[in-house]
Design a protein around this motif. Structure first.
Motif, PDB file in Angstrom:
ATOM      1  N   PRO A 185       6.254  -0.908  -1.506  1.00  0.00           N
ATOM      2  CA  PRO A 185       5.952   0.194  -0.589  1.00  0.00           C
ATOM      3  C   PRO A 185       4.863  -0.167   0.425  1.00  0.00           C
ATOM      4  O   PRO A 185       3.829  -0.724   0.076  1.00  0.00           O
ATOM      5  N   CYS A 186       5.132   0.161   1.676  1.00  0.00           N
ATOM      6  CA  CYS A 186       4.129   0.110   2.746  1.00  0.00           C
ATOM      7  C   CYS A 186       4.284   1.438   3.476  1.00  0.00           C
ATOM      8  O   CYS A 186       5.068   1.552   4.429  1.00  0.00           O
ATOM      9  N   LEU A 187       3.574   2.442   2.997  1.00  0.00           N
ATOM     10  CA  LEU A 187       3.852   3.813   3.404  1.00  0.00           C
ATOM     11  C   LEU A 187       2.578   4.500   3.895  1.00  0.00           C
ATOM     12  O   LEU A 187       1.474   4.171   3.465  1.00  0.00           O
ATOM     13  N   GLY A 188       2.763   5.479   4.776  1.00  0.00           N
ATOM     14  CA  GLY A 188       1.656   6.305   5.230  1.00  0.00           C
ATOM     15  C   GLY A 188       0.516   5.481   5.779  1.00  0.00           C
ATOM     16  O   GLY A 188       0.667   4.661   6.685  1.00  0.00           O
ATOM     17  N   GLY A 189      -0.678   5.672   5.191  1.00  0.00           N
ATOM     18  CA  GLY A 189      -1.850   4.925   5.632  1.00  0.00           C
ATOM     19  C   GLY A 189      -1.675   3.426   5.492  1.00  0.00           C
ATOM     20  O   GLY A 189      -2.300   2.652   6.236  1.00  0.00           O
ATOM     21  N   LEU A 198       0.845  -1.189   0.000  1.00  0.00           N
ATOM     22  CA  LEU A 198       0.000   0.000   0.000  1.00  0.00           C
ATOM     23  C   LEU A 198       0.883   1.242   0.000  1.00  0.00           C
ATOM     24  O   LEU A 198       1.695   1.418   0.907  1.00  0.00           O
ATOM     25  N   ALA A 199       0.704   2.104  -0.996  1.00  0.00           N
ATOM     26  CA  ALA A 199       1.513   3.328  -1.078  1.00  0.00           C
ATOM     27  C   ALA A 199       0.974   4.433  -0.185  1.00  0.00           C
ATOM     28  O   ALA A 199       1.543   5.521  -0.154  1.00  0.00           O
ATOM     29  N   GLY A 200      -0.103   4.170   0.540  1.00  0.00           N
ATOM     30  CA  GLY A 200      -0.649   5.160   1.470  1.00  0.00           C
ATOM     31  C   GLY A 200      -1.974   5.709   0.994  1.00  0.00           C
ATOM     32  O   GLY A 200      -2.608   5.174   0.076  1.00  0.00           O
ATOM     33  N   ALA A 201      -2.404   6.789   1.646  1.00  0.00           N
ATOM     34  CA  ALA A 201      -3.651   7.435   1.254  1.00  0.00           C
ATOM     35  C   ALA A 201      -3.494   8.071  -0.121  1.00  0.00           C
ATOM     36  O   ALA A 201      -2.396   8.449  -0.533  1.00  0.00           O
ATOM     37  N   GLY A 218       7.408   3.103   5.900  1.00  0.00           N
ATOM     38  CA  GLY A 218       7.591   4.395   6.554  1.00  0.00           C
ATOM     39  C   GLY A 218       6.326   5.218   6.616  1.00  0.00           C
ATOM     40  O   GLY A 218       5.270   4.844   6.091  1.00  0.00           O
ATOM     41  N   LEU A 219       6.450   6.373   7.260  1.00  0.00           N
ATOM     42  CA  LEU A 219       5.369   7.353   7.397  1.00  0.00           C
ATOM     43  C   LEU A 219       5.868   8.677   6.805  1.00  0.00           C
ATOM     44  O   LEU A 219       6.432   9.506   7.513  1.00  0.00           O
ATOM     45  N   PRO A 220       5.676   8.894   5.501  1.00  0.00           N
ATOM     46  CA  PRO A 220       6.264  10.074   4.837  1.00  0.00           C
ATOM     47  C   PRO A 220       5.410  11.335   4.892  1.00  0.00           C
ATOM     48  O   PRO A 220       5.721  12.317   4.225  1.00  0.00           O
ATOM     49  N   GLU A 221       4.347  11.356   5.695  1.00  0.00           N
ATOM     50  CA  GLU A 221       3.412  12.492   5.675  1.00  0.00           C
ATOM     51  C   GLU A 221       4.090  13.830   5.933  1.00  0.00           C
ATOM     52  O   GLU A 221       3.656  14.865   5.417  1.00  0.00           O
ATOM     53  N   ILE A 222       5.147  13.842   6.740  1.00  0.00           N
ATOM     54  CA  ILE A 222       5.822  15.093   7.085  1.00  0.00           C
ATOM     55  C   ILE A 222       6.334  15.794   5.828  1.00  0.00           C
ATOM     56  O   ILE A 222       6.432  17.024   5.778  1.00  0.00           O
ATOM     57  N   LYS A 223       6.635  15.024   4.780  1.00  0.00           N
ATOM     58  CA  LYS A 223       7.135  15.598   3.534  1.00  0.00           C
ATOM     59  C   LYS A 223       6.045  16.335   2.760  1.00  0.00           C
ATOM     60  O   LYS A 223       6.344  17.069   1.817  1.00  0.00           O
ATOM     61  N   LEU A 224       4.793  16.134   3.162  1.00  0.00           N
ATOM     62  CA  LEU A 224       3.671  16.868   2.568  1.00  0.00           C
ATOM     63  C   LEU A 224       3.161  17.945   3.513  1.00  0.00           C
ATOM     64  O   LEU A 224       2.093  18.526   3.289  1.00  0.00           O
ATOM     65  N   GLY A 242      -2.365  10.549  10.230  1.00  0.00           N
ATOM     66  CA  GLY A 242      -3.666  10.909  10.784  1.00  0.00           C
ATOM     67  C   GLY A 242      -4.552   9.742  11.140  1.00  0.00           C
ATOM     68  O   GLY A 242      -5.664   9.930  11.631  1.00  0.00           O
ATOM     69  N   TRP A 243      -4.081   8.513  10.877  1.00  0.00           N
ATOM     70  CA  TRP A 243      -4.887   7.327  11.162  1.00  0.00           C
ATOM     71  C   TRP A 243      -4.223   6.450  12.223  1.00  0.00           C
ATOM     72  O   TRP A 243      -4.229   5.234  12.138  1.00  0.00           O
ATOM     73  N   GLY A 244      -3.634   7.127  13.212  1.00  0.00           N
ATOM     74  CA  GLY A 244      -3.093   6.405  14.361  1.00  0.00           C
ATOM     75  C   GLY A 244      -1.599   6.193  14.352  1.00  0.00           C
ATOM     76  O   GLY A 244      -1.054   5.618  15.301  1.00  0.00           O
ATOM     77  N   GLY A 245      -0.906   6.675  13.322  1.00  0.00           N
ATOM     78  CA  GLY A 245       0.532   6.450  13.228  1.00  0.00           C
ATOM     79  C   GLY A 245       1.314   7.065  14.370  1.00  0.00           C
ATOM     80  O   GLY A 245       2.283   6.472  14.863  1.00  0.00           O
ATOM     81  N   THR A 246       0.921   8.265  14.820  1.00  0.00           N
ATOM     82  CA  THR A 246       1.650   8.915  15.916  1.00  0.00           C
ATOM     83  C   THR A 246       1.366   8.257  17.257  1.00  0.00           C
ATOM     84  O   THR A 246       2.076   8.513  18.238  1.00  0.00           O
TER      85      THR A 246
END
Length: 714
Positions: free
Chosen positions: A113-117, A68-71, A139-145, A150-154
């Motif tokens: 890829p297993c990223l973000g969401g 999954l490439a994320g949201a 990884g969780l690349p959201e910071i780059k955007l 937002g779905w529990g990663g933090t």
């Protein structure tokens, strides 16, 4: 066996009680989480919550491209308000919470890829296994955007892998390999590709039978995890992290937002998930987020072959580039060779003599050793990588190359001579390219019998770090050649921007007036330290004078001389650089330029040490408010003006490519989005009036571009 086929998911239950949720989002090269996928996942969870015959659930992807490439980033960009964002975040959090609380064990099977969401879904599962090859990225690349998970990663990641590792992942957006993810407990098992299918079956059988995959961490790591959970310790770590990032958080508010969400996740009196949701909703409306999303889509467009050659499939004749020739093994040539070898290309580097070849080999060895240390390659992997590169002195070794890149000294006559020799040795289908940063590609092609097969391929230094490559179209360069080179740049993992053959191409043309103005300010007696400090405050990774030192003042002098046709007052810049070059004070490589590099930290030199005489500055004007300091305005407006002229003169076909190129090629302040974006942020009327006042104060180099004057009148 029961089976249900949905639009994005295949749901199946076998006779042993294994329930599989297989993702395959149609029409997408990679799986993404969009509204349709989330609705179908919810449908699967609704069923699972009522079933008593399911022993375990397996989430997997049937796409070879990855899990999954994320949201869906397009859906993120389309979020209309904070309320809209809150609904979407709440939906995802609640769904993943239900997955976490399913009564049977859950397993996420990860590859690619297993990223973000995608990772947030995997974190909601009890276990995670991953294929141990280079394509697996977790990884969780959201910071780059400009966002946070937002779905529990933090909330889930710190609990699983500890505060230190989770802060590193969330605040940098970096991704991990399967092996590295296993070392920190993010993944329970990394499986070799040749054992993949058999091991997955074994793992599923074991978990369905009541077994476990939990690995014991080393004693030191386990002890540190326990220490981190002590309230005083994790509060201290988070407080120090906040202070360390306070300056950067002014431009990138997602950094502080992520820390606040993690803090509340550790606080039993707070609702960390609600904080995460609130912070995400606040961030989605920030200018930083909007600019970073815009740059994300620009990068996607730039990496699409059809952006530059709409009929690309019909244009590429024969096989793609597989073997590369490089002429010249200096810093750029060696860097290009290493970058190609890393991506699996066979490379032959042609040097002028045995001594130069030996120096080139040593240079490549250092680059590969550094890469190996960074990627933790073993001796066999390093040897395989090095064996892809052959260094010699004979042009005949280039005869099998599909593409030959010239990277010799920046002199037109030398380059023309070398390219003519290379063309004689090359096959008739081979593409020739020059890595020139400033010389005319069209003029260079005058020495060739097949100019249609020739173009510029301008890599930026250092090659292994810089993502941008300018593909320069000469007057006779064919569309097929451009298509082949754009494909090659993409295969190297870099981003191509196709430009016309104009002085300085795109990036140097916009950048050099900015660098030249910084030199003019030094000539007026302004502080080197102050000039660079102001531009770091603006958001540049380093100031213009330190950047010049890194480029090399000898190189800057050469570029200045080549930009006389498009840059006013360039003689004044040359007047400062020439004495420094004569004294071999050319920057970092000579240990002295605008800075002195002999100590542990670079020290800005006194202005009087750098320039032979001080020129009286012009009388100051009053300016309209634009959010910039006097130093910033004088430097940034020249970049904005030249960017507008590049758009006017169609140096690139697409205006968005100008901002993207400046961000990737110079590190232009990411949160501001590029020079054209800054014009929009300030407003064309304000920019025009301030440029007219700068023109009155400093002369013709601040003449407003014609389209700026026209735009301000409309």
């Amino acid at each position: 066996m029961t089976r249900q086929q949905l639009s994005n998911l295949t749901l199946s239950l076998d006779d042993s009680g294994i329930y599989r949720v297989a993702l395959d989002v149609p029409g997408r090269p990679m799986n993404v989480l969009n509204a349709s996928v989330m609705a179908e996942l919810e449908q699967a969870v609704n069923e699972l919550e009522t079933r008593s015959d399911v022993k375990m659930v397996v989430f997997k992807s049937t796409k070879e491209s990855g899990f999954l490439a994320g949201a869906d980033v397009e859906a993120i960009e389309a979020i209309e308000s904070a309320d809209h964002a809150d609904r979407l975040m709440k939906q995802g959090q609640q769904l993943f919470d239900r997955i976490e609380n399913l009564p049977m064990p859950t397993l996420a099977v990860l590859h690619g890829p297993c990223l973000g969401g995608g990772l947030e879904l995997a974190l909601a599962c009890d276990y995670r296994v991953a294929r141990d090859n280079s394509s697996t990225k977790i990884g969780l690349p959201e910071i780059k955007l400009g966002l946070i998970p937002g779905w529990g990663g933090t909330q889930r990641l710190p609990k699983l892998i500890g505060l230190k590792e989770s802060l590193s992942m969330i605040l940098s957006g970096k991704h991990l390999s399967a092996r590295d993810a296993t070392k920190i407990g993010l993944v329970d098992l990394a499986i070799q590709p040749d054992l993949w299918r058999d091991e997955i079956v074994r793992v599923i059988d074991s978990l369905a039978g009541g077994g476990s995959l939990r690995r014991k961490l080393p004693d030191a790591a386990s002890l540190w995890r326990l220490i981190e959970r002590i309230p005083a310790v994790h509060r201290r770590i988070l407080s120090l992290t906040q202070k360390r990032l306070a300056g950067k958080s002014k431009h990138y508010p997602a950094l502080a937002a992520a820390i606040r969400a993690i803090i509340d996740g550790y606080d039993p009196r707070a609702d960390g998930f609600a904080t995460e949701r609130r912070e995400f909703c606040d961030l989605i409306e920030t200018p930083t987020c909007r600019q970073l999303l815009r740059l994300f889509f620009s990068r996607e467009r730039a990496r699409n072959l059809k952006t530059w050659t709409p009929h690309s499939l019909e244009m590429i004749h024969g096989d793609p580039i597989r073997t590369l020739g490089v002429i010249g093994g200096g810093a750029m040539g060696a860097g290009i060779a290493q970058a190609a070898a890393i991506r699996g290309y066979g490379v032959h580097v042609k040097e002028v003599d045995a001594d130069a070849a030996s120096q080139c080999s040593a240079r490549i060895d250092r680059l590969i050793d550094d890469y190996g240390r960074h990627k933790k390659l073993d001796a066999d992997q390093l040897r395989q990588l090095r064996d892809r590169i052959d260094v010699g002195t004979d042009f005949s070794a280039l005869e099998d190359a599909d593409c030959i890149v010239e990277a010799v000294v920046e002199r037109m006559g030398v380059k023309q001579s070398v390219l003519a020799e290379a063309e004689k040795a090359a096959s008739k289908s081979a593409i020739l390219a020059t890595n020139t940063s400033s010389l005319s590609v069209t003029e260079m092609a005058g020495s060739l019998s097949r100019p249609a097969h020739f173009a510029g391929l301008h890599f930026f230094n250092p090659v292994h770090r810089m993502e941008l490559v300018e593909v320069v179209r000469g007057d006779e360069t064919s569309d097929a050649t451009i298509a082949q080179l754009v494909s090659f740049v993409r295969a190297l993992g870099k981003t191509p921007i196709v430009t016309t053959d104009s002085p300085g191409f795109l990036v140097n043309r916009i950048l050099f007036p900015y660098l030249g103005e910084a030199i003019m300010m030094v000539r007026e007696g302004q502080s080197i330290a102050a000039i660079d400090r102001e531009m770091r405050e603006f958001g540049m990774p380093m100031g213009p004078l330190q950047l010049l030192d890194h480029v090399g003042l000898d190189v800057a002098l050469h570029v200045a001389r080549s930009l006389g046709a498009v840059m006013r007052d360039v003689d004044d810049v040359i007047e400062v650089l020439s004495p420094l070059a004569r004294r071999n004070q050319i920057g970092l490589k000579s240990k002295r330029g605008f800075y002195d590099y002999h100590g542990k930290k670079p020290q800005p030199r006194e202005t009087a040490e750098v320039v032979d005489f001080i020129v009286q500055p012009a009388a100051s004007e009053r300016f309209l408010a634009d959010g910039l300091s006097e130093i910033q305005r004088r430097l940034v407006y020249l970049m904005m003006a030249e960017a507008i002229r590049c758009e006017e003169r169609r140096v690139v076909e697409h205006a968005w490519a100008i901002d993207l190129a400046m961000v990737l090629g110079t590190g232009f302040a990411l949160h501001r989005g590029g020079p054209l974006a800054v014009v929009d942020q300030i407003g064309t009327q304000t920019v025009l009036e301030n440029m007219e006042r700068l023109h009155s104060q400093y002369g013709d180099r601040f003449t407003p571009p014609a389209s700026l004057q026209l735009g301000a009148k409309q």
